[in-house]
Scaffold this motif. Structure first.
Motif, short mmCIF file in Angstrom:
data_model
loop_
_atom_site.label_atom_id
_atom_site.label_comp_id
_atom_site.label_asym_id
_atom_site.label_seq_id
_atom_site.Cartn_x
_atom_site.Cartn_y
_atom_site.Cartn_z
N ALA A 40 5.51 6.85 -17.37
CA ALA A 40 4.60 7.70 -16.58
C ALA A 40 4.45 7.15 -15.18
N GLU A 41 4.41 5.84 -15.04
CA GLU A 41 4.26 5.21 -13.73
C GLU A 41 5.54 5.35 -12.91
N ALA A 42 6.69 5.26 -13.56
CA ALA A 42 7.98 5.33 -12.86
C ALA A 42 8.24 6.71 -12.27
N THR A 43 7.68 7.75 -12.88
CA THR A 43 7.92 9.11 -12.38
C THR A 43 6.86 9.58 -11.40
N ARG A 44 5.76 8.83 -11.29
CA ARG A 44 4.68 9.20 -10.38
C ARG A 44 5.09 8.97 -8.94
N VAL A 45 4.69 9.87 -8.06
CA VAL A 45 4.99 9.72 -6.63
C VAL A 45 3.97 8.75 -6.03
N ALA A 46 4.47 7.72 -5.37
CA ALA A 46 3.59 6.71 -4.79
C ALA A 46 3.06 7.18 -3.44
N SER A 47 1.89 6.67 -3.09
CA SER A 47 1.31 6.93 -1.78
C SER A 47 0.73 5.62 -1.26
N ALA A 48 0.28 5.62 -0.02
CA ALA A 48 -0.31 4.41 0.55
C ALA A 48 -1.60 4.04 -0.17
N ASP A 49 -2.33 5.05 -0.63
CA ASP A 49 -3.59 4.80 -1.33
C ASP A 49 -3.38 4.36 -2.78
N GLN A 50 -2.30 4.87 -3.39
CA GLN A 50 -2.00 4.55 -4.78
C GLN A 50 -0.54 4.16 -4.93
N PRO A 51 -0.20 2.90 -4.60
CA PRO A 51 1.19 2.49 -4.74
C PRO A 51 1.59 2.44 -6.21
N ARG A 52 2.86 2.61 -6.46
CA ARG A 52 3.37 2.59 -7.82
C ARG A 52 3.53 1.15 -8.29
N LEU A 53 3.31 0.91 -9.56
CA LEU A 53 3.46 -0.42 -10.13
C LEU A 53 4.82 -0.54 -10.77
N GLY A 54 5.68 -1.38 -10.21
CA GLY A 54 6.99 -1.63 -10.80
C GLY A 54 8.03 -0.61 -10.37
N PHE A 55 9.25 -0.81 -10.84
CA PHE A 55 10.39 0.07 -10.55
C PHE A 55 10.95 0.61 -11.85
N SER A 56 11.51 1.81 -11.79
CA SER A 56 12.21 2.35 -12.95
C SER A 56 13.51 1.56 -13.11
N GLU A 57 14.17 1.72 -14.27
CA GLU A 57 15.43 1.00 -14.48
C GLU A 57 16.48 1.43 -13.46
N ASP A 58 16.53 2.72 -13.11
CA ASP A 58 17.50 3.20 -12.12
C ASP A 58 17.23 2.58 -10.75
N GLU A 59 15.96 2.46 -10.37
CA GLU A 59 15.61 1.84 -9.09
C GLU A 59 15.98 0.36 -9.09
N GLN A 60 15.75 -0.32 -10.21
CA GLN A 60 16.12 -1.72 -10.31
C GLN A 60 17.63 -1.89 -10.14
N LEU A 61 18.40 -1.05 -10.83
CA LEU A 61 19.86 -1.12 -10.72
C LEU A 61 20.32 -0.85 -9.29
N ALA A 62 19.73 0.12 -8.64
CA ALA A 62 20.12 0.45 -7.26
C ALA A 62 19.82 -0.71 -6.32
N ARG A 63 18.67 -1.33 -6.47
CA ARG A 63 18.30 -2.46 -5.59
C ARG A 63 19.20 -3.67 -5.82
N VAL A 64 19.43 -4.02 -7.07
CA VAL A 64 20.28 -5.18 -7.36
C VAL A 64 21.73 -4.89 -6.94
N GLY A 65 22.21 -3.68 -7.25
CA GLY A 65 23.57 -3.31 -6.84
C GLY A 65 23.74 -3.35 -5.33
N GLY A 66 22.78 -2.81 -4.60
CA GLY A 66 22.83 -2.84 -3.15
C GLY A 66 22.82 -4.26 -2.61
N PHE A 67 21.99 -5.12 -3.21
CA PHE A 67 21.94 -6.52 -2.79
C PHE A 67 23.27 -7.21 -3.02
N LEU A 68 23.86 -7.04 -4.21
CA LEU A 68 25.13 -7.69 -4.51
C LEU A 68 26.24 -7.19 -3.59
N ARG A 69 26.26 -5.88 -3.32
CA ARG A 69 27.28 -5.35 -2.40
C ARG A 69 27.09 -5.89 -0.99
#
Length: 90
Positions: A40-69
């Protein structure tokens, strides 16, 4: 200047003093850390007032993949790749 003198003349005592101050100041964070955001948290749209807690698995993969590349690690990986972060003081 006082800290420099204390570290030079009495490093053990100064280190112990700093450790006591750190223990008095640092408090444990409430809650339990998790590796992946709840669905539920991973699909919620974050805002400045209510930032999202954590990353979805797809976001984690994208960040780590981008870093390694970005550092040129794109092939011949070990069976297990561990990426560890740390806090810093500047």
């Amino acid at each position: 200047l006082l800290a420099l003198l204390a570290r030079t003349l009495a490093p053990g005592r100064f280190g112990a003093l700093l450790e006591r101050r750190r223990e008095a100041f640092d408090q444990p964070l409430p809650g339990v850390p998790t590796l992946t955001a709840a669905p539920a948290e991973a699909t919620r749209v974050a805002s400045a007032d209510q930032p999202r807690l954590g990353f979805s698995e797809d976001e984690q993969l994208a960040r780590v993949g981008g870093f390694l590349r970005s550092i040129g690690l794109t092939a011949d990986f070990a069976p297990l790749v561990v990426i560890v972060g740390h806090g810093s003081d500047s």
